[in-house]
Write a protein that holds these residues in place. Structure first.
Motif, PDB file in Angstrom:
ATOM      1  N   PHE A 111      36.656  46.677  39.188  1.00 48.15           N
ATOM      2  CA  PHE A 111      35.485  46.050  39.799  1.00 48.15           C
ATOM      3  C   PHE A 111      35.454  46.318  41.302  1.00 48.15           C
ATOM      4  CE2 PHE A 111      33.782  42.380  42.122  1.00 48.15           C
ATOM      5  CZ  PHE A 111      32.455  42.460  41.713  1.00 48.15           C
ATOM      6  N   PHE A 112      36.586  46.123  41.986  1.00 48.33           N
ATOM      7  CA  PHE A 112      36.635  46.319  43.443  1.00 48.33           C
ATOM      8  C   PHE A 112      36.303  47.753  43.822  1.00 48.33           C
ATOM      9  CE2 PHE A 112      40.072  42.817  43.573  1.00 48.33           C
ATOM     10  CZ  PHE A 112      39.114  41.829  43.678  1.00 48.33           C
ATOM     11  N   GLU A 113      36.853  48.717  43.072  1.00 50.93           N
ATOM     12  CA  GLU A 113      36.583  50.122  43.399  1.00 50.93           C
ATOM     13  C   GLU A 113      35.103  50.447  43.272  1.00 50.93           C
ATOM     14  OE1 GLU A 113      40.853  52.244  42.421  1.00 50.93           O
ATOM     15  OE2 GLU A 113      39.211  52.547  41.017  1.00 50.93           O
ATOM     16  N   GLN A 114      34.479  49.941  42.227  1.00 47.08           N
ATOM     17  CA  GLN A 114      33.050  50.196  42.050  1.00 47.08           C
ATOM     18  C   GLN A 114      32.230  49.456  43.102  1.00 47.08           C
ATOM     19  OE1 GLN A 114      32.264  49.122  37.994  1.00 47.08           O
ATOM     20  NE2 GLN A 114      33.486  50.793  37.175  1.00 47.08           N
ATOM     21  N   GLU A 115      32.580  48.231  43.366  1.00 49.35           N
ATOM     22  CA  GLU A 115      31.842  47.392  44.309  1.00 49.35           C
ATOM     23  C   GLU A 115      31.957  47.904  45.749  1.00 49.35           C
ATOM     24  OE1 GLU A 115      29.507  44.046  45.429  1.00 49.35           O
ATOM     25  OE2 GLU A 115      29.971  44.819  43.436  1.00 49.35           O
ATOM     26  N   HIS A 116      33.148  48.380  46.130  1.00 51.80           N
ATOM     27  CA  HIS A 116      33.400  48.757  47.521  1.00 51.80           C
ATOM     28  C   HIS A 116      33.439  50.263  47.737  1.00 51.80           C
ATOM     29  CE1 HIS A 116      35.575  44.656  47.478  1.00 51.80           C
ATOM     30  NE2 HIS A 116      34.326  44.492  47.837  1.00 51.80           N
ATOM     31  N   ASN A 117      33.061  51.031  46.724  1.00 49.06           N
ATOM     32  CA  ASN A 117      33.013  52.486  46.821  1.00 49.06           C
ATOM     33  C   ASN A 117      34.361  53.066  47.284  1.00 49.06           C
ATOM     34  OD1 ASN A 117      31.771  54.950  46.508  1.00 49.06           O
ATOM     35  ND2 ASN A 117      31.011  54.988  48.606  1.00 49.06           N
ATOM     36  N   THR A 121      39.587  47.509  51.133  1.00 53.03           N
ATOM     37  CA  THR A 121      39.165  46.273  51.783  1.00 53.03           C
ATOM     38  C   THR A 121      40.220  45.183  51.570  1.00 53.03           C
ATOM     39  OG1 THR A 121      38.002  45.459  49.847  1.00 53.03           O
ATOM     40  CG2 THR A 121      36.725  46.854  51.349  1.00 53.03           C
ATOM     41  N   SER A 123      40.050  42.713  49.599  1.00 55.33           N
ATOM     42  CA  SER A 123      40.182  42.454  48.158  1.00 55.33           C
ATOM     43  C   SER A 123      41.200  43.398  47.519  1.00 55.33           C
ATOM     44  CB  SER A 123      38.839  42.615  47.455  1.00 55.33           C
ATOM     45  OG  SER A 123      37.899  41.728  47.977  1.00 55.33           O
ATOM     46  N   GLU A 124      41.088  44.693  47.844  1.00 57.40           N
ATOM     47  CA  GLU A 124      42.035  45.663  47.304  1.00 57.40           C
ATOM     48  C   GLU A 124      43.445  45.378  47.848  1.00 57.40           C
ATOM     49  OE1 GLU A 124      38.138  47.541  46.653  1.00 57.40           O
ATOM     50  OE2 GLU A 124      38.991  46.456  48.321  1.00 57.40           O
TER      51      GLU A 124
END
Length: 140
Positions: A111-117, A121, A123-124
């Motif tokens: 989810f984080f990779e898709q959300e933050h391109n 960040t 979150s990661e």
């Protein structure tokens, strides 16, 4: 006289401010990141947060994980890059962290990779900090 005494420390700090920076600019990213691969014994078997803490001069900008289709399988590895270029652009200094298998689900990082391109960040960072390093490889 009082003004001179106050003015001197202010001018002193102003003049020497460039020398007092907490982080120095890294002129050779590959050499800097290779130091961590050379000293990987210090990080293997330890949480990723230790490696991040020791990266005082340069932090990852992007992260892309090798995610299995089967959510029950643990995360194998993650590649980190240190520039703002697209993670797939190639010819970038890349730090690959191979993870020790664990039971942490991969769903949040997908989810984080898709959300933050693929940007690295907070979150990661929070997701990876507790993961245990199995191996470190650096290449360009």
């Amino acid at each position: 006289m009082k003004i001179q005494l106050t003015l001197f420390p202010v001018l002193f700090l102003f003049c020497f401010n460039p020398f007092l920076k907490a982080q120095k600019a890294v002129s050779d990213t590959l050499t800097y990141v290779k130091k961590f691969e050379t000293n990987k014994e210090k990080y293997i078997g330890k949480p990723f947060s230790l490696l991040l803490k020791d990266m005082t001069q340069l932090q990852p900008k992007n992260a892309k994980s090798d995610i299995n289709e089967d959510p029950s399988k643990p995360l194998q590895s993650t590649m980190f890059t240190f520039s703002n270029k697209d993670i797939s652009s190639g010819h970038e200094v890349t730090l690959i962290i191979k993870w020790k298998p664990d039971t942490i689900p991969n769903t949040p990082i997908e989810f984080f990779e898709q959300e933050h391109n693929y940007r690295f960040t907070v979150s990661e960072r929070n997701f990876f900090e507790k993961k245990i390093v199995k191996d470190i490889v650096v290449y360009k």
